[in-house]
Design a protein around this motif. Sequence first.
Motif, mmCIF file in Angstrom:
data_model
loop_
_atom_site.group_PDB
_atom_site.id
_atom_site.type_symbol
_atom_site.label_atom_id
_atom_site.label_comp_id
_atom_site.label_asym_id
_atom_site.label_seq_id
_atom_site.Cartn_x
_atom_site.Cartn_y
_atom_site.Cartn_z
ATOM 1 N N LEU A 148 0.665 -1.035 -0.063
ATOM 2 C CA LEU A 148 -0.060 0.182 0.091
ATOM 3 C C LEU A 148 0.859 1.404 -0.133
ATOM 4 O O LEU A 148 0.544 2.022 -0.640
ATOM 5 C CB LEU A 148 -1.120 0.004 1.211
ATOM 6 C CG LEU A 148 -1.816 1.150 1.389
ATOM 7 C CD1 LEU A 148 -2.807 1.029 0.214
ATOM 8 C CD2 LEU A 148 -2.561 1.287 2.762
ATOM 9 N N LEU A 149 1.801 1.174 0.592
ATOM 10 C CA LEU A 149 2.759 2.274 0.888
ATOM 11 C C LEU A 149 3.370 2.859 -0.501
ATOM 12 O O LEU A 149 3.833 3.720 -0.978
ATOM 13 C CB LEU A 149 3.918 2.200 1.755
ATOM 14 C CG LEU A 149 4.595 3.368 2.095
ATOM 15 C CD1 LEU A 149 4.156 4.634 2.763
ATOM 16 C CD2 LEU A 149 5.946 3.013 3.104
ATOM 17 N N PHE A 150 3.987 1.269 -1.051
ATOM 18 C CA PHE A 150 4.575 1.586 -2.388
ATOM 19 C C PHE A 150 3.774 2.139 -3.633
ATOM 20 O O PHE A 150 4.065 3.250 -4.320
ATOM 21 C CB PHE A 150 5.223 0.016 -2.889
ATOM 22 C CG PHE A 150 5.696 0.217 -4.445
ATOM 23 C CD1 PHE A 150 6.863 0.720 -4.497
ATOM 24 C CD2 PHE A 150 4.936 -0.450 -5.341
ATOM 25 C CE1 PHE A 150 7.389 0.608 -6.027
ATOM 26 C CE2 PHE A 150 5.481 -0.384 -6.520
ATOM 27 C CZ PHE A 150 6.782 0.060 -6.636
ATOM 28 N N VAL A 187 1.027 4.102 -3.079
ATOM 29 C CA VAL A 187 0.861 5.665 -2.753
ATOM 30 C C VAL A 187 1.862 6.289 -3.065
ATOM 31 O O VAL A 187 1.955 7.514 -3.699
ATOM 32 C CB VAL A 187 0.711 5.636 -0.949
ATOM 33 C CG1 VAL A 187 0.633 7.237 -0.753
ATOM 34 C CG2 VAL A 187 -0.659 5.245 -0.776
ATOM 35 N N ILE A 188 3.351 5.942 -3.000
ATOM 36 C CA ILE A 188 4.276 6.763 -3.291
ATOM 37 C C ILE A 188 4.476 6.675 -4.933
ATOM 38 O O ILE A 188 4.949 7.763 -5.492
ATOM 39 C CB ILE A 188 5.631 6.210 -2.793
ATOM 40 C CG1 ILE A 188 5.672 6.159 -1.268
ATOM 41 C CG2 ILE A 188 7.126 6.767 -3.518
ATOM 42 C CD1 ILE A 188 6.928 5.516 -0.593
ATOM 43 N N LEU A 189 3.837 5.472 -5.374
ATOM 44 C CA LEU A 189 3.921 5.560 -7.004
ATOM 45 C C LEU A 189 3.103 6.598 -7.560
ATOM 46 O O LEU A 189 3.389 7.182 -8.437
ATOM 47 C CB LEU A 189 3.836 4.037 -7.483
ATOM 48 C CG LEU A 189 3.815 3.808 -8.893
ATOM 49 C CD1 LEU A 189 5.151 4.021 -9.462
ATOM 50 C CD2 LEU A 189 3.234 2.579 -9.316
ATOM 51 N N ILE A 190 1.903 6.512 -7.113
ATOM 52 C CA ILE A 190 0.701 7.354 -7.513
ATOM 53 C C ILE A 190 1.210 8.890 -7.296
ATOM 54 O O ILE A 190 1.121 9.672 -8.246
ATOM 55 C CB ILE A 190 -0.476 7.110 -6.911
ATOM 56 C CG1 ILE A 190 -1.029 5.811 -7.257
ATOM 57 C CG2 ILE A 190 -1.496 8.326 -7.228
ATOM 58 C CD1 ILE A 190 -2.285 5.276 -6.553
ATOM 59 N N PHE A 191 1.585 8.963 -6.150
ATOM 60 C CA PHE A 191 2.088 10.571 -5.700
ATOM 61 C C PHE A 191 3.385 11.007 -7.027
ATOM 62 O O PHE A 191 3.266 12.174 -7.389
ATOM 63 C CB PHE A 191 2.692 10.672 -4.504
ATOM 64 C CG PHE A 191 3.501 11.867 -4.042
ATOM 65 C CD1 PHE A 191 2.428 12.809 -3.915
ATOM 66 C CD2 PHE A 191 4.740 12.043 -3.985
ATOM 67 C CE1 PHE A 191 2.819 14.146 -3.395
ATOM 68 C CE2 PHE A 191 5.204 13.478 -3.588
ATOM 69 C CZ PHE A 191 4.086 14.501 -3.575
ATOM 70 N N MET A 192 4.228 10.072 -7.162
ATOM 71 C CA MET A 192 5.370 10.398 -8.066
ATOM 72 C C MET A 192 4.806 10.552 -9.673
ATOM 73 O O MET A 192 5.253 11.383 -10.277
ATOM 74 C CB MET A 192 6.479 9.299 -8.119
ATOM 75 C CG MET A 192 7.166 9.434 -6.931
ATOM 76 S SD MET A 192 8.479 7.963 -6.879
ATOM 77 C CE MET A 192 9.338 8.075 -8.428
ATOM 78 N N LEU A 193 3.667 9.554 -9.876
ATOM 79 C CA LEU A 193 3.198 10.030 -11.075
ATOM 80 C C LEU A 193 2.309 11.179 -11.325
ATOM 81 O O LEU A 193 2.530 11.720 -12.475
ATOM 82 C CB LEU A 193 2.267 8.512 -11.647
ATOM 83 C CG LEU A 193 3.250 7.183 -11.775
ATOM 84 C CD1 LEU A 193 1.892 6.282 -12.100
ATOM 85 C CD2 LEU A 193 4.007 7.572 -13.089
ATOM 86 N N LEU A 194 1.747 11.410 -10.279
ATOM 87 C CA LEU A 194 0.939 12.694 -10.359
ATOM 88 C C LEU A 194 1.793 13.946 -10.411
ATOM 89 O O LEU A 194 1.600 14.788 -11.234
ATOM 90 C CB LEU A 194 0.194 12.914 -8.838
ATOM 91 C CG LEU A 194 -1.181 12.108 -8.936
ATOM 92 C CD1 LEU A 194 -2.144 12.204 -7.514
ATOM 93 C CD2 LEU A 194 -2.144 12.863 -10.068
#
Length: 80
Positions: free
Chosen positions: A3-5, A7-14
């Motif tokens: 889940l943390l991964f 969230v971090i991935l979505i944040f980086m893509l955004l």
Amino acid sequence: MKLLFNVILIFMLLTAFVPPFRRFLFHLLVGRQLVKEQKKADQARQRTGRNNINVDHVPPGANQSRYQGGEYVDYEDVKD
């Protein structure tokens, strides 16, 4: 952990591909501090009163000189 991964991935893509999101993050992180510093600088400038512009008067005829120009020099173009 997954889940943390995600969230971090979505944040980086955004952050990478969505300009309005980037602008919003920039405003949150840096924008407020910039506004505060600009206000502080404006207040300091108003207190010192350095907004005056002084122009010295140049009397007529002060920039007249005896120099009337140079000599004409003939030249040739040399092509290689």
